[in-house]
Design a protein around this motif. Structure first.
Motif, PDB file in Angstrom:
ATOM      1  N   ALA A  33       0.850  -1.192   0.000  1.00  0.00           N
ATOM      2  CA  ALA A  33       0.000   0.000   0.000  1.00  0.00           C
ATOM      3  C   ALA A  33       0.884   1.241   0.000  1.00  0.00           C
ATOM      4  O   ALA A  33       1.879   1.303   0.737  1.00  0.00           O
ATOM      5  CB  ALA A  33      -0.918   0.010   1.215  1.00  0.00           C
ATOM      6  N   ILE A  34       0.532   2.208  -0.841  1.00  0.00           N
ATOM      7  CA  ILE A  34       1.251   3.477  -0.895  1.00  0.00           C
ATOM      8  C   ILE A  34       0.304   4.554  -0.406  1.00  0.00           C
ATOM      9  O   ILE A  34      -0.773   4.763  -0.980  1.00  0.00           O
ATOM     10  CB  ILE A  34       1.752   3.788  -2.322  1.00  0.00           C
ATOM     11  N   ILE A  35       0.688   5.234   0.667  1.00  0.00           N
ATOM     12  CA  ILE A  35      -0.148   6.277   1.252  1.00  0.00           C
ATOM     13  C   ILE A  35       0.628   7.594   1.251  1.00  0.00           C
ATOM     14  O   ILE A  35       1.836   7.619   1.041  1.00  0.00           O
ATOM     15  CB  ILE A  35      -0.599   5.911   2.683  1.00  0.00           C
ATOM     16  N   GLY A  36      -0.098   8.675   1.481  1.00  0.00           N
ATOM     17  CA  GLY A  36       0.545   9.985   1.534  1.00  0.00           C
ATOM     18  C   GLY A  36      -0.398  11.068   1.057  1.00  0.00           C
ATOM     19  O   GLY A  36      -1.455  10.774   0.471  1.00  0.00           O
ATOM     20  N   PRO A  37      -0.056  12.331   1.287  1.00  0.00           N
ATOM     21  CA  PRO A  37      -0.940  13.430   0.891  1.00  0.00           C
ATOM     22  C   PRO A  37      -1.042  13.572  -0.620  1.00  0.00           C
ATOM     23  O   PRO A  37      -0.213  13.047  -1.374  1.00  0.00           O
ATOM     24  CB  PRO A  37      -0.260  14.665   1.516  1.00  0.00           C
ATOM     25  N   SER A  38      -2.070  14.286  -1.060  1.00  0.00           N
ATOM     26  CA  SER A  38      -2.214  14.585  -2.489  1.00  0.00           C
ATOM     27  C   SER A  38      -0.984  15.350  -2.960  1.00  0.00           C
ATOM     28  O   SER A  38      -0.458  16.207  -2.253  1.00  0.00           O
ATOM     29  CB  SER A  38      -3.472  15.427  -2.728  1.00  0.00           C
ATOM     30  N   GLY A  39      -0.518  15.008  -4.168  1.00  0.00           N
ATOM     31  CA  GLY A  39       0.653  15.688  -4.722  1.00  0.00           C
ATOM     32  C   GLY A  39       1.986  15.152  -4.243  1.00  0.00           C
ATOM     33  O   GLY A  39       3.037  15.727  -4.535  1.00  0.00           O
ATOM     34  N   SER A  40       1.954  14.012  -3.537  1.00  0.00           N
ATOM     35  CA  SER A  40       3.212  13.462  -3.008  1.00  0.00           C
ATOM     36  C   SER A  40       3.960  12.609  -4.025  1.00  0.00           C
ATOM     37  O   SER A  40       5.108  12.223  -3.789  1.00  0.00           O
ATOM     38  CB  SER A  40       2.935  12.639  -1.744  1.00  0.00           C
ATOM     39  N   GLY A  41       3.303  12.275  -5.161  1.00  0.00           N
ATOM     40  CA  GLY A  41       3.963  11.482  -6.199  1.00  0.00           C
ATOM     41  C   GLY A  41       3.477  10.056  -6.296  1.00  0.00           C
ATOM     42  O   GLY A  41       3.976   9.277  -7.122  1.00  0.00           O
ATOM     43  N   LYS A  42       2.469   9.691  -5.502  1.00  0.00           N
ATOM     44  CA  LYS A  42       2.000   8.292  -5.459  1.00  0.00           C
ATOM     45  C   LYS A  42       1.490   7.821  -6.819  1.00  0.00           C
ATOM     46  O   LYS A  42       1.913   6.775  -7.323  1.00  0.00           O
ATOM     47  CB  LYS A  42       0.872   8.124  -4.425  1.00  0.00           C
ATOM     48  N   LYS A 244       3.370  10.868  11.301  1.00  0.00           N
ATOM     49  CA  LYS A 244       2.444  11.073  12.425  1.00  0.00           C
ATOM     50  C   LYS A 244       1.472  12.212  12.118  1.00  0.00           C
ATOM     51  O   LYS A 244       0.268  12.096  12.354  1.00  0.00           O
ATOM     52  CB  LYS A 244       3.233  11.397  13.704  1.00  0.00           C
ATOM     53  N   LEU A 245       2.007  13.309  11.598  1.00  0.00           N
ATOM     54  CA  LEU A 245       1.187  14.481  11.293  1.00  0.00           C
ATOM     55  C   LEU A 245       0.117  14.144  10.257  1.00  0.00           C
ATOM     56  O   LEU A 245      -1.055  14.512  10.404  1.00  0.00           O
ATOM     57  CB  LEU A 245       2.082  15.618  10.787  1.00  0.00           C
ATOM     58  N   PHE A 246       0.525  13.415   9.216  1.00  0.00           N
ATOM     59  CA  PHE A 246      -0.411  13.017   8.157  1.00  0.00           C
ATOM     60  C   PHE A 246      -1.523  12.141   8.716  1.00  0.00           C
ATOM     61  O   PHE A 246      -2.712  12.368   8.446  1.00  0.00           O
ATOM     62  CB  PHE A 246       0.351  12.265   7.062  1.00  0.00           C
ATOM     63  N   LEU A 247      -1.165  11.143   9.516  1.00  0.00           N
ATOM     64  CA  LEU A 247      -2.159  10.205  10.029  1.00  0.00           C
ATOM     65  C   LEU A 247      -3.062  10.844  11.076  1.00  0.00           C
ATOM     66  O   LEU A 247      -4.241  10.511  11.170  1.00  0.00           O
ATOM     67  CB  LEU A 247      -1.457   8.967  10.594  1.00  0.00           C
ATOM     68  N   GLU A 248      -2.533  11.793  11.849  1.00  0.00           N
ATOM     69  CA  GLU A 248      -3.365  12.513  12.821  1.00  0.00           C
ATOM     70  C   GLU A 248      -4.469  13.286  12.113  1.00  0.00           C
ATOM     71  O   GLU A 248      -5.612  13.314  12.569  1.00  0.00           O
ATOM     72  CB  GLU A 248      -2.503  13.484  13.634  1.00  0.00           C
ATOM     73  N   ARG A 249      -4.134  13.902  10.980  1.00  0.00           N
ATOM     74  CA  ARG A 249      -5.141  14.647  10.218  1.00  0.00           C
ATOM     75  C   ARG A 249      -6.222  13.726   9.690  1.00  0.00           C
ATOM     76  O   ARG A 249      -7.385  14.103   9.579  1.00  0.00           O
ATOM     77  CB  ARG A 249      -4.472  15.391   9.052  1.00  0.00           C
ATOM     78  N   PHE A 250      -5.829  12.489   9.366  1.00  0.00           N
ATOM     79  CA  PHE A 250      -6.806  11.530   8.875  1.00  0.00           C
ATOM     80  C   PHE A 250      -7.772  11.106   9.972  1.00  0.00           C
ATOM     81  O   PHE A 250      -8.923  10.804   9.703  1.00  0.00           O
ATOM     82  CB  PHE A 250      -6.105  10.291   8.310  1.00  0.00           C
ATOM     83  N   ARG A 251      -7.288  11.082  11.186  1.00  0.00           N
ATOM     84  CA  ARG A 251      -8.131  10.622  12.296  1.00  0.00           C
ATOM     85  C   ARG A 251      -9.083  11.696  12.776  1.00  0.00           C
ATOM     86  O   ARG A 251     -10.024  11.421  13.490  1.00  0.00           O
ATOM     87  CB  ARG A 251      -7.227  10.175  13.472  1.00  0.00           C
ATOM     88  N   GLN A 252      -8.833  12.939  12.397  1.00  0.00           N
ATOM     89  CA  GLN A 252      -9.688  14.046  12.862  1.00  0.00           C
ATOM     90  C   GLN A 252     -11.033  14.056  12.148  1.00  0.00           C
ATOM     91  O   GLN A 252     -11.135  13.664  11.017  1.00  0.00           O
ATOM     92  CB  GLN A 252      -8.967  15.381  12.639  1.00  0.00           C
TER      93      GLN A 252
END
Length: 252
Positions: A33-42, A244-252
């Motif tokens: 699985a490849i995760i990450g914010p939009s525009g990260s290159g996935k 951590k920062l990315f995943l915290e935003r997902f949990r909000q």
């Protein structure tokens, strides 16, 4: 057995450096699985892996054979068109927006490539398509056209179409992003089933719980590089501050 290997993949669009020396490998039966914010290159990484984009630098290897190899200056030199055609039969791709042929029936969408590209007999292709439609719960939709289907049904047809080519590896580019939550569940169920059958897969996804539950390996990308990678525990227990920062935003 290693199905896919990408070493030092770099890609620019104009002055924008989208991928900066990314390396991944996928073993047979593994789900990455490849995760990450939009525009990260996935998605660009997936498009390079599936020959929809050409890499500027790095190696692309399928089952030990080079689709692209870095020269002495690090620039990607691609194999011959005939060799690349052979490599394309190694993988299947499922897109966000289904990419079905609107003027073809469901059945024709599935059998077209096996017959026209792989030169399999129509009888064999029809038998395979029937089994795949049953697997996807779409036995009664063979003669329907894409516009007559829900988004979830269209995506299941797209998965059946990719599987009809009997690929060694299946790529998914955010397969649920165009679907509402109820339809998302039905697609994730299909992918889970494929994982249980040891289908080798690379999945770009924003579904974090799904990535944790179905993956053997997770890569977190940001700004064109791999920031963190490891087992499914990354989702629950990341070590890098950016993850951590990315995943915290997902949990909000």
């Amino acid at each position: 057995m290693k199905i896919l290997e990408i070493n030092g993949c770099s890609k620019q669009f104009g002055s924008m450096e989208v991928l900066k020396g990314v390396s991944i490998s996928v073993m047979a039966g593994e789900v990455l699985a490849i995760i990450g914010p939009s525009g990260s290159g996935k998605s660009t990484l997936l498009r390079c892996a599936t020959l929809l984009e050409t890499m500027d630098g790095g190696d692309l290897v399928y089952l030990g054979k080079y689709a692209a190899r870095a020269d002495r200056d690090g620039r990607s030199v691609y194999a011959s068109p005939a060799e690349l055609r052979r490599m394309r039969s190694r993988f299947g791709m499922v897109f966000q927006n289904f990419n079905l042929f609107p003027h073809y029936s469901v059945l024709r969408n599935i059998i077209d490539a096996p017959v026209s590209v792989q030169k399999r007999s129509k009888a064999e292709a029809l038998e395979s398509a029937g089994a795949l439609l049953k697997k996807m719960g779409l036995e009664d939709k063979a003669d329907a056209y894409p516009y007559q289907l829900s988004g979830g049904q269209q995506q299941r047809v797209a998965i059946a179409r990719a599987l009809a080519m009997k690929p060694d590896i299946l790529f998914f580019d955010e397969p649920t992003s165009a679907l509402d939550p109820e339809l998302t569940g039905e697609i994730l169920k299909v992918i889970r089933q494929l994982a249980e059958e040891n289908m080798t897969m690379v999945i770009v996804t924003h579904e974090m719980a799904f990535a944790r539950d179905v993956s053997d390996h997770i890569v977190f990308m940001d700004d064109g590089v791999i920031v963190e990678e490891g087992g499914p525990e990354i989702v629950s227990n990341p070590t890098r501050e950016r993850t951590k920062l990315f995943l915290e935003r997902f949990r909000q």
